[in-house]
Design an enzyme around this catalytic site. Sequence first.
Site, PDB file in Angstrom:
ATOM      1  CB  SER A   1      26.666  21.696  33.426  1.00 33.60           C
ATOM      2  OG  SER A   1      26.303  22.394  34.597  1.00 33.60           O
ATOM      3  N   GLY A   2      26.361  19.343  31.450  1.00 29.64           N
ATOM      4  CA  GLY A   2      26.751  18.715  30.201  1.00 29.64           C
ATOM      5  C   GLY A   2      26.234  17.297  30.086  1.00 29.64           C
TER       6      GLY A   2
ATOM      7  CB  THR B   1      29.749  13.063  30.510  1.00 26.60           C
ATOM      8  OG1 THR B   1      30.122  12.980  29.135  1.00 26.60           O
ATOM      9  CG2 THR B   1      30.300  11.846  31.239  1.00 26.60           C
TER      10      THR B   1
ATOM     11  N   GLY C   1      31.983  17.349  33.778  1.00 29.02           N
ATOM     12  CA  GLY C   1      32.615  17.046  32.503  1.00 29.02           C
ATOM     13  C   GLY C   1      33.615  18.117  32.116  1.00 29.02           C
ATOM     14  CB  ALA C   2      36.506  18.750  30.868  1.00 30.99           C
ATOM     15  CG  ASP C   3      33.617  21.887  26.757  1.00 31.66           C
ATOM     16  OD1 ASP C   3      32.669  21.190  26.364  1.00 31.66           O
ATOM     17  OD2 ASP C   3      33.468  22.862  27.518  1.00 31.66           O
TER      18      ASP C   3
ATOM     19  N   GLY D   1      28.640  24.840  27.597  1.00 34.91           N
ATOM     20  CA  GLY D   1      27.255  25.125  27.939  1.00 34.91           C
ATOM     21  C   GLY D   1      27.065  26.460  28.629  1.00 34.91           C
TER      22      GLY D   1
ATOM     23  CD  GLU E   1      30.398  23.846  34.071  1.00 36.97           C
ATOM     24  OE1 GLU E   1      29.687  22.997  33.525  1.00 36.97           O
ATOM     25  OE2 GLU E   1      31.283  24.479  33.454  1.00 36.97           O
TER      26      GLU E   1
END
Length: 239
Positions: free
Chosen positions: A30-31, A33, A88-90, A103, A109
């Site tokens: 998700s996200g 990228t 992805g990752a934050d 998100g 995830e």
Amino acid sequence: MADLQTQMKQAVADAAVEQIKDGMVLGLGSGSTAALMIQGLGAKLASGELKDIVGVTTSFQGEVLAAELNIPLLSLNAVSRIDLAIDGADEVDPGFQLIKGGGACHVQEKLVAARADRFVVVVDSTKLVDRLNLGFLLPVEVLPGAWRQVKQQLEALGGSAELRMAQRKAGPVVTDQGNLVLDAKLDGGISDPVALEQTINNIPGVLENGLFVNITDEVLVGEITDGVAGVRSLQKRLS
């Protein structure tokens, strides 16, 4: 800067798609990228460059996008294994520990990442940090009836926690599981992600938190060098 960041995201998404092989069961993250990666996968399936792919999505957002691109999907319960998960990752620290959940999809995830034979994280270079939680808040998914109690216990760990409010509706963010999200900020950041993940998950009322520890196999980093977007692969060292 925004344009450069978009270039980095596109470069790393393209690199991730290159790891996908015919016949794979894929975890689709998700996200922003991950969405670019899903679009690239859809294009390769449409052109015939890839075939016999099945995706397992980590969010309703990803499910809608994959369906629009005619990517075959199965639920997590319908697959016995996942060959490769890409997400992805934050934030990513030097030990490959992550914060995810911007998100509010971190429960699904984490389930998908844990099922995968390989978990590859795709980020732009702005997501690399020396210590987690100094910049990005740590999401904690909680049962609606327990959020005040959990908030107090998170703050007792040293820091603050706030109920995440929705941007385009009145009231709080509600996850795909029907729960609420507390965003936690610990004083001085997170020094021991492994211990903290377990500590938070042991709080009654917590479903899951956004710390992803000892689960990442590779980090693909999009970066700008001499004005050109490229990708650097960070491989986890075997101990």
